[in-house]
Design an enzyme around this catalytic site. Structure first.
Site, mmCIF file in Angstrom:
data_model
loop_
_atom_site.group_PDB
_atom_site.id
_atom_site.type_symbol
_atom_site.label_atom_id
_atom_site.label_comp_id
_atom_site.label_asym_id
_atom_site.label_seq_id
_atom_site.Cartn_x
_atom_site.Cartn_y
_atom_site.Cartn_z
ATOM 1 N N CYS A 136 0.833 -1.200 0.000
ATOM 2 C CA CYS A 136 0.000 0.000 0.000
ATOM 3 C C CYS A 136 0.871 1.255 0.000
ATOM 4 C CB CYS A 136 -0.959 -0.013 1.189
ATOM 5 S SG CYS A 136 -2.163 1.336 1.160
ATOM 6 N N GLU A 206 -4.031 -4.784 -4.376
ATOM 7 C CA GLU A 206 -3.913 -3.408 -4.865
ATOM 8 C C GLU A 206 -4.451 -3.318 -6.303
ATOM 9 O OE1 GLU A 206 -3.012 -0.531 -3.504
ATOM 10 O OE2 GLU A 206 -2.776 -1.479 -1.543
#
Length: 223
Positions: A136, A206
């Site tokens: 992240c 993601e």
């Protein structure tokens, strides 16, 4: 010597390139991403960050040294405060009432990603948790810089781009990469394999998160 971050980068290069080429990110860079898609993304991202900050707080509690404790504690606070200000600014700009945003439930991808992180936080090792939260940081830094170098003037999403291409964010990214490398170096080979697997899973999530925002993903059945 090959570091954990070297191996993680090598093993996810193709996936990270695919993230940069997702329609969501290409259209965001061009300033033509639809308001509706960006609104969906921002609401889901707010829901994600609330749980991500919990995972970061647990990483701080598990950290074996004060430097890592401080880094993850600051990052947990940043997820709640700094990025909340970004979200609230966009909520106001795009006419999203806080009460309306609070009524949204996590999408399947958001729910899956946050539950994966919290499961690692509570059940796996500190090393695996560091690896799981790293994408992240790192992938957003990659995406932010890629878009910043390719964006158009007066992009309506400029504040988002500036947040994730800001050098101060890059400093946090590099700090967490260094922590991950140190954790891997101190660990066993079996745990380094588990770290790499956790990193790859989060990198997959993601990709899924941006893709799901572009599709405005819904649950396939209602409860």
């Amino acid at each position: 010597m090959t570091t954990f971050s070297d191996r993680a980068r090598q093993d996810t290069t193709a996936l990270r390139d695919r993230i940069l080429e997702l329609p969501f990110n290409r259209e965001l860079a061009a300033g033509r991403l639809s308001r509706q898609r960006f609104q969906f993304y921002m609401i889901q991202d707010a829901l994600y960050l609330e749980q991500y900050s919990r995972a970061l707080a647990i990483a701080s509690a598990k950290a074996p040294d004060t430097r890592a404790m401080e880094q993850f504690a600051r990052s947990a606070q940043g997820a709640l405060i700094v990025e909340r200000a970004l979200h609230e600014g966009f909520f106001e700009k795009f006419g999203i009432a806080p009460v309306e945003a609070a009524q949204f439930a996590p999408s399947p991808t958001c729910y899956g990603y946050t539950n994966f992180l919290l499961t690692v936080a509570h059940q796996a090792s500190y090393e695996e948790l560091v690896a799981a939260v790293l994408p992240c940081f790192w992938i957003y830094w990659d995406v932010g810089n890629h878009i910043a170098a390719d964006t158009v003037p007066d992009n309506p999403y400029r504040a988002w781009i500036d947040t994730y291409s800001d050098p101060s964010f890059g400093q946090s990214v590099n700090a967490v990469i260094a922590i991950a490398n140190e954790a891997a170096e101190r660990s066993t080979e079996a745990r380094r394999v588990a770290m790499l697997n956790a990193f790859k899973r989060s990198a997959q999530y993601e990709w899924m998160f941006w893709d799901s925002a572009y599709r405005e993903e819904k649950w396939p059945v209602s409860a």
